[in-house]
Enzyme design. Sequence first.
Site, PDB file in Angstrom:
ATOM      1  N   HIS A 154       0.817  -1.224   0.000  1.00 32.62           N
ATOM      2  CA  HIS A 154       0.000   0.000   0.000  1.00 32.62           C
ATOM      3  C   HIS A 154       0.846   1.269   0.000  1.00 32.62           C
ATOM      4  CE1 HIS A 154      -3.654  -2.275   0.514  1.00 32.62           C
ATOM      5  NE2 HIS A 154      -3.239  -2.820   1.640  1.00 32.62           N
ATOM      6  N   HIS A 192      -6.136  -7.386  -0.378  1.00 30.03           N
ATOM      7  CA  HIS A 192      -6.327  -5.957  -0.658  1.00 30.03           C
ATOM      8  C   HIS A 192      -5.546  -5.537  -1.896  1.00 30.03           C
ATOM      9  CE1 HIS A 192      -6.727  -6.546   3.776  1.00 30.03           C
ATOM     10  NE2 HIS A 192      -7.759  -5.729   3.632  1.00 30.03           N
TER      11      HIS A 192
HETATM   12  C1  OKP Z   1      -2.821  -4.477   4.598  1.00 29.19           C
HETATM   13  B1  OKP Z   1      -2.519  -5.621   3.665  1.00 29.19           B
HETATM   14  C2  OKP Z   1      -9.092  -0.200   9.576  1.00 29.19           C
HETATM   15  C3  OKP Z   1      -9.347  -1.088   8.433  1.00 29.19           C
HETATM   16  C4  OKP Z   1      -8.372  -0.794   7.352  1.00 29.19           C
HETATM   17  C5  OKP Z   1      -6.386  -1.614   6.407  1.00 29.19           C
HETATM   18  C6  OKP Z   1      -6.054  -2.929   5.816  1.00 29.19           C
HETATM   19  C7  OKP Z   1      -4.637  -2.980   5.385  1.00 29.19           C
HETATM   20  C8  OKP Z   1      -4.275  -4.344   4.904  1.00 29.19           C
HETATM   21  N1  OKP Z   1      -8.810  -0.913  10.741  1.00 29.19           N
HETATM   22  N2  OKP Z   1      -7.400  -1.762   7.388  1.00 29.19           N
HETATM   23  O1  OKP Z   1      -2.950  -5.438   2.363  1.00 29.19           O
HETATM   24  O2  OKP Z   1      -2.927  -6.897   4.146  1.00 29.19           O
HETATM   25 ZN    ZN Z   2      -4.143  -7.452   2.682  1.00 25.51          ZN
END
Ligand code: OKP
Ligand code: ZN
Length: 337
Positions: A154, A192
Site C-alpha cells: 500500500h 487488498h
Molecule cells: C494491509 B494488507 C481499519 C481497516 C483498514 C487496512 C487494511 C490494510 C491491509 N482498521 N485496514 O494489504 O494486508
Molecule cells: Zn491485505
Amino acid sequence: MKRFFSPHQTGHAPLRELNNGEWMDFAESPARVSSMLAALGQCEAPIDHGLGPILAVHDADYVAFLQSAHRDWLKAGRSGDAIGYAFPVVGRRKLDLSRIDGRLGQYGFDAATPIASGTWDAAYWGAQTALSAFDAVAGGGHCGFALCRPPGHHSGKDYFGGYCFLNNAAIVAQRAVDSGLGPVAVLDVDYHHGNGTQDIFYERGDVLFASIHADPAMDYPYFWGHADETGQGEGEGATFNQPLARGTTWAGYEPALDKALNAISQFGAKFLVISYGADTFEADPISFLKLTTQDMHTMGQRISTLALPCVTVMEGGYNIEALGSNVDAFLSGLEGG
Ligand code: OKP
Ligand code: ZN
C-alpha cells in the site's frame, strides 16, 4: 527456496488502530512473525544494502519523514503511537511542513497505520530482507522468500498507509530492472489491492502490475484497484486489476489467476515478484474471500508453471493461528511440491 527474515522487523509494534469508529488491537501484530517462523523454520538474516535501493523507489523527503516521525511525535509532547488525522485530499502538493500532524497527513493516506518507535527500523530491515531474497535469486536460485513485516504494497513513492511504509515488492522489482533482469511482472495476490505498487509503476511499460483482490467498491483501499485502471502513457495496458466479490471461493479465484498468469506470459516477463498475502484465507478476521489452505498450495503450483525466477514478498494475513501453514502451503506449491 532460501528464506530471509530479520528480528528487527518485530520491533514495529503499534498498540491499536482505528477500525469502524472504534479502537481495536493492531491487526498487523508482531505475533504474525512467530506463526510464520514456526511453520517455515530457519530463515537467513538479510545483508544490509543501505538506503540506495530504497531511494530508487521512494522519495528522499518521505524516507526522512519516516526516519524521524515517531521522534517528532514525542517531541511534540505526545505519547504512544503517531497517528495522523488531517489529510490533504484536494490538491495534494509538496509542502515543507514542520508540525508532526501536518507531516503525518502529508505522507499518509489513512488514520489506521500507526507509527511506533520501532517502525522505521522494522520497515528498513523488511526492505533489506526483500533485497537479500532478490540476491539469492539473481545469484542463480530459482525462488526466494522474504518474510517482510511490516508489509509494503500500500506504500507509494511518497506515502504510507494500510500498515505499509516501504514498498518491498516495488524495491525488488526496481532492483531486478536495474540489474538487467526485466521485463518484470509483479503479481499481487493479497486480499487488498496493492495501490502503492500500482502507483509506482503506473506510467511504466517495463513493469507489469497484475492484481487479484477484493472489489475496492466494498473494501480497503477503496480509491484504487478498479477494473478500469489499466495504466497510463508508456504504462498503458501494463496494469491489470481483477476485483472479486466478497465470498469468492477457489472456483471464482482460479479463472482470475489463470488470466493474470496469461497476461504475465503475454507481457514477456523474465522476472516475477509475488506480493503474497494470506488474508484471502476463509477464516481471516478482517477479510472476506474464501480460500482454503489447500487452495494456497494450488495457487503456488499454478504460479510455478510460469517457470520464472521469482521473489515472494510477504504482505498481509491476519489469522495468526493459520498464517504459518498458509504461507508454507503456498511456498511448497510454488516450489513444485
Ligand atoms: C494491509 B494488507 C481499519 C481497516 C483498514 C487496512 C487494511 C490494510 C491491509 N482498521 N485496514 O494489504 O494486508
Ligand atoms: Zn491485505
